[in-house]
Motif scaffolding. Structure first.
Motif, PDB file in Angstrom:
ATOM      1  N   ASN A  44      -7.931  -5.361   5.203  1.00 60.25           N
ATOM      2  CA  ASN A  44      -7.913  -3.986   4.700  1.00 60.25           C
ATOM      3  C   ASN A  44      -8.003  -3.898   3.182  1.00 60.25           C
ATOM      4  O   ASN A  44      -7.565  -2.920   2.585  1.00 60.25           O
ATOM      5  CB  ASN A  44      -6.651  -3.254   5.184  1.00 60.25           C
ATOM      6  CG  ASN A  44      -6.567  -3.201   6.696  1.00 60.25           C
ATOM      7  OD1 ASN A  44      -7.587  -3.050   7.368  1.00 60.25           O
ATOM      8  ND2 ASN A  44      -5.372  -3.346   7.236  1.00 60.25           N
ATOM      9  N   ASN A  45      -8.549  -4.922   2.544  1.00 63.37           N
ATOM     10  CA  ASN A  45      -8.739  -4.918   1.095  1.00 63.37           C
ATOM     11  C   ASN A  45      -7.441  -4.800   0.314  1.00 63.37           C
ATOM     12  O   ASN A  45      -7.451  -4.371  -0.844  1.00 63.37           O
ATOM     13  CB  ASN A  45      -9.686  -3.771   0.695  1.00 63.37           C
ATOM     14  CG  ASN A  45     -11.072  -3.941   1.275  1.00 63.37           C
ATOM     15  OD1 ASN A  45     -11.605  -5.043   1.292  1.00 63.37           O
ATOM     16  ND2 ASN A  45     -11.644  -2.849   1.756  1.00 63.37           N
ATOM     17  N   PHE A  46      -6.318  -5.167   0.906  1.00 67.81           N
ATOM     18  CA  PHE A  46      -5.052  -5.197   0.190  1.00 67.81           C
ATOM     19  C   PHE A  46      -4.834  -6.596  -0.377  1.00 67.81           C
ATOM     20  O   PHE A  46      -5.165  -7.588   0.273  1.00 67.81           O
ATOM     21  CB  PHE A  46      -3.889  -4.823   1.109  1.00 67.81           C
ATOM     22  CG  PHE A  46      -3.882  -3.374   1.525  1.00 67.81           C
ATOM     23  CD1 PHE A  46      -4.054  -2.374   0.596  1.00 67.81           C
ATOM     24  CD2 PHE A  46      -3.695  -3.028   2.856  1.00 67.81           C
ATOM     25  CE1 PHE A  46      -4.046  -1.044   0.973  1.00 67.81           C
ATOM     26  CE2 PHE A  46      -3.685  -1.697   3.248  1.00 67.81           C
ATOM     27  CZ  PHE A  46      -3.860  -0.697   2.302  1.00 67.81           C
ATOM     28  N   PRO A  47      -4.251  -6.704  -1.564  1.00 69.06           N
ATOM     29  CA  PRO A  47      -4.057  -8.038  -2.156  1.00 69.06           C
ATOM     30  C   PRO A  47      -2.985  -8.864  -1.463  1.00 69.06           C
ATOM     31  O   PRO A  47      -2.985 -10.084  -1.596  1.00 69.06           O
ATOM     32  CB  PRO A  47      -3.669  -7.715  -3.602  1.00 69.06           C
ATOM     33  CG  PRO A  47      -3.097  -6.344  -3.546  1.00 69.06           C
ATOM     34  CD  PRO A  47      -3.843  -5.625  -2.464  1.00 69.06           C
ATOM     35  N   TYR A  48      -2.052  -8.208  -0.744  1.00 72.45           N
ATOM     36  CA  TYR A  48      -0.980  -8.925  -0.040  1.00 72.45           C
ATOM     37  C   TYR A  48      -0.781  -8.304   1.343  1.00 72.45           C
ATOM     38  O   TYR A  48      -1.095  -7.130   1.557  1.00 72.45           O
ATOM     39  CB  TYR A  48       0.351  -8.817  -0.801  1.00 72.45           C
ATOM     40  CG  TYR A  48       0.273  -9.171  -2.267  1.00 72.45           C
ATOM     41  CD1 TYR A  48       0.297 -10.495  -2.690  1.00 72.45           C
ATOM     42  CD2 TYR A  48       0.179  -8.173  -3.242  1.00 72.45           C
ATOM     43  CE1 TYR A  48       0.222 -10.817  -4.041  1.00 72.45           C
ATOM     44  CE2 TYR A  48       0.104  -8.484  -4.584  1.00 72.45           C
ATOM     45  CZ  TYR A  48       0.128  -9.811  -4.978  1.00 72.45           C
ATOM     46  OH  TYR A  48       0.047 -10.127  -6.318  1.00 72.45           O
ATOM     47  N   TYR A  82       5.087 -20.852  -9.015  1.00 72.77           N
ATOM     48  CA  TYR A  82       4.613 -19.486  -8.868  1.00 72.77           C
ATOM     49  C   TYR A  82       3.136 -19.350  -9.213  1.00 72.77           C
ATOM     50  O   TYR A  82       2.628 -19.979 -10.143  1.00 72.77           O
ATOM     51  CB  TYR A  82       5.435 -18.553  -9.748  1.00 72.77           C
ATOM     52  CG  TYR A  82       6.911 -18.638  -9.468  1.00 72.77           C
ATOM     53  CD1 TYR A  82       7.459 -18.029  -8.337  1.00 72.77           C
ATOM     54  CD2 TYR A  82       7.762 -19.366 -10.302  1.00 72.77           C
ATOM     55  CE1 TYR A  82       8.810 -18.130  -8.061  1.00 72.77           C
ATOM     56  CE2 TYR A  82       9.117 -19.471 -10.029  1.00 72.77           C
ATOM     57  CZ  TYR A  82       9.636 -18.852  -8.898  1.00 72.77           C
ATOM     58  OH  TYR A  82      10.970 -18.967  -8.611  1.00 72.77           O
ATOM     59  N   SER A  83       2.478 -18.482  -8.467  1.00 73.56           N
ATOM     60  CA  SER A  83       1.070 -18.189  -8.714  1.00 73.56           C
ATOM     61  C   SER A  83       0.919 -17.198  -9.862  1.00 73.56           C
ATOM     62  O   SER A  83       0.075 -17.357 -10.730  1.00 73.56           O
ATOM     63  CB  SER A  83       0.424 -17.628  -7.441  1.00 73.56           C
ATOM     64  OG  SER A  83      -0.862 -17.137  -7.696  1.00 73.56           O
ATOM     65  N   GLU A 136      -7.492 -18.019  -1.884  1.00 74.49           N
ATOM     66  CA  GLU A 136      -8.659 -17.147  -1.966  1.00 74.49           C
ATOM     67  C   GLU A 136      -8.337 -15.767  -2.515  1.00 74.49           C
ATOM     68  O   GLU A 136      -9.222 -14.949  -2.712  1.00 74.49           O
ATOM     69  CB  GLU A 136      -9.290 -16.975  -0.573  1.00 74.49           C
ATOM     70  CG  GLU A 136      -9.870 -18.250   0.012  1.00 74.49           C
ATOM     71  CD  GLU A 136      -8.833 -19.065   0.760  1.00 74.49           C
ATOM     72  OE1 GLU A 136      -7.736 -18.528   1.011  1.00 74.49           O
ATOM     73  OE2 GLU A 136      -9.108 -20.226   1.078  1.00 74.49           O
ATOM     74  N   ILE A 137      -7.057 -15.502  -2.774  1.00 74.44           N
ATOM     75  CA  ILE A 137      -6.677 -14.151  -3.180  1.00 74.44           C
ATOM     76  C   ILE A 137      -7.283 -13.809  -4.536  1.00 74.44           C
ATOM     77  O   ILE A 137      -7.274 -14.613  -5.469  1.00 74.44           O
ATOM     78  CB  ILE A 137      -5.139 -14.001  -3.221  1.00 74.44           C
ATOM     79  CG1 ILE A 137      -4.756 -12.546  -3.475  1.00 74.44           C
ATOM     80  CG2 ILE A 137      -4.511 -14.881  -4.273  1.00 74.44           C
ATOM     81  CD1 ILE A 137      -3.268 -12.278  -3.318  1.00 74.44           C
ATOM     82  N   LEU A 138      -7.864 -12.637  -4.631  1.00 77.62           N
ATOM     83  CA  LEU A 138      -8.438 -12.139  -5.870  1.00 77.62           C
ATOM     84  C   LEU A 138      -7.720 -10.843  -6.235  1.00 77.62           C
ATOM     85  O   LEU A 138      -7.888  -9.824  -5.576  1.00 77.62           O
ATOM     86  CB  LEU A 138      -9.940 -11.892  -5.709  1.00 77.62           C
ATOM     87  CG  LEU A 138     -10.807 -13.128  -5.446  1.00 77.62           C
ATOM     88  CD1 LEU A 138     -12.257 -12.714  -5.190  1.00 77.62           C
ATOM     89  CD2 LEU A 138     -10.745 -14.104  -6.621  1.00 77.62           C
ATOM     90  N   LEU A 139      -6.896 -10.902  -7.256  1.00 76.43           N
ATOM     91  CA  LEU A 139      -6.149  -9.715  -7.668  1.00 76.43           C
ATOM     92  C   LEU A 139      -7.018  -8.827  -8.544  1.00 76.43           C
ATOM     93  O   LEU A 139      -7.799  -9.318  -9.365  1.00 76.43           O
ATOM     94  CB  LEU A 139      -4.889 -10.125  -8.419  1.00 76.43           C
ATOM     95  CG  LEU A 139      -3.853 -10.873  -7.586  1.00 76.43           C
ATOM     96  CD1 LEU A 139      -2.691 -11.314  -8.456  1.00 76.43           C
ATOM     97  CD2 LEU A 139      -3.346 -10.014  -6.455  1.00 76.43           C
TER      98      LEU A 139
END
Length: 227
Positions: A44-48, A82-83, A136-139
């Motif tokens: 759903n295009n949410f970052p988390y 931490y990221s 793969e997360i893109l904030l």
């Protein structure tokens, strides 16, 4: 006899499809969990994932940096855990709060800019654990991006849930975070984008919530258009 056999065949077919429909609908019913998020790109295009919980970092100290007009925040924990970080600031005056996103640059010192340095009483730092974040997360944020505090009309406790009564969220508010102060500690929780003026934060009231704040992210382009 043939009619009897045909009748029972129709009944079996109806029962089969009814069960299939029920199972397919039931599989869509998911209940929120407080477990750490699954690894992978969020939907759903949410970052988390919904209810993703950030770890609050203990033993945080800070000092003003007169030359740069900001505040240096010192972490005593191993930052490689931490990221990235989110920071909130408590003031001794009634000042508008914000949720500040900071990249992890490998240093135990974080720099905060554009804050009311003279009136700070406390700084809260929440970290996204590298083991809980997909590679793969893109904030959508840039380093130092600020998420505005959102106004609410109140909230109430109901068993283990929290019912929040907020103003209607404008279309340009993309993501919502909740900072919950509880008897068991403070939590920063990702709430996606609540639909409607009333929504529920499940399960967290079991920690004894006594205060909460909401923060919303708006893209710079849409912020400029709204203003």
């Amino acid at each position: 006899m043939k009619n009897t056999i045909l009748f029972f065949a129709i009944l079996v077919s109806i029962s089969f499809f009814a069960c299939s429909d029920y199972n397919s609908e039931s599989s869509l019913i998911t209940e929120p969990s407080l477990e750490r998020p699954i690894v992978g790109t969020p939907n759903n295009n949410f970052p988390y994932p919904f209810l993703f919980t950030f770890e609050k970092i203990k033993d945080v100290t800070f000092s003003r940096v007169e030359a740069e007009g900001g505040v240096e925040v010192y972490l005593k924990e191993d930052v490689s855990k931490y990221s990235h970080f989110y920071v909130t600031v408590d003031y001794v005056i009634d000042a508008s709060k914000s949720l500040i996103y900071l990249e992890n640059k490998g240093s135990e010192t974080l720099l905060l800019e554009n804050v009311n340095a003279n009136y700070i009483s406390n700084i809260n730092v929440y970290g996204a654990n590298v083991f809980d974040i997909s590679r793969e997360i893109l904030l959508p944020y840039s380093d130092g991006a600020s998420l505005k505090q959102l106004s609410i009309n109140g909230w109430k406790e109901e068993k283990s849930d929290i019912h929040v009564y907020g103003n209607y969220l404008p279309y340009y508010v993309k993501f919502v975070f909740g900072e919950l102060n509880t008897k068991s500690g403070d939590f920063l929780v990702f709430l996606a984008k609540p639909k409607g003026e009333e929504f529920i934060i499940p399960e967290f009231n079991k920690y004894g919530v006594f205060d909460l704040k909401l923060y919303g992210y708006v893209t710079p382009l849409e912020r400029n258009s709204a203003e």
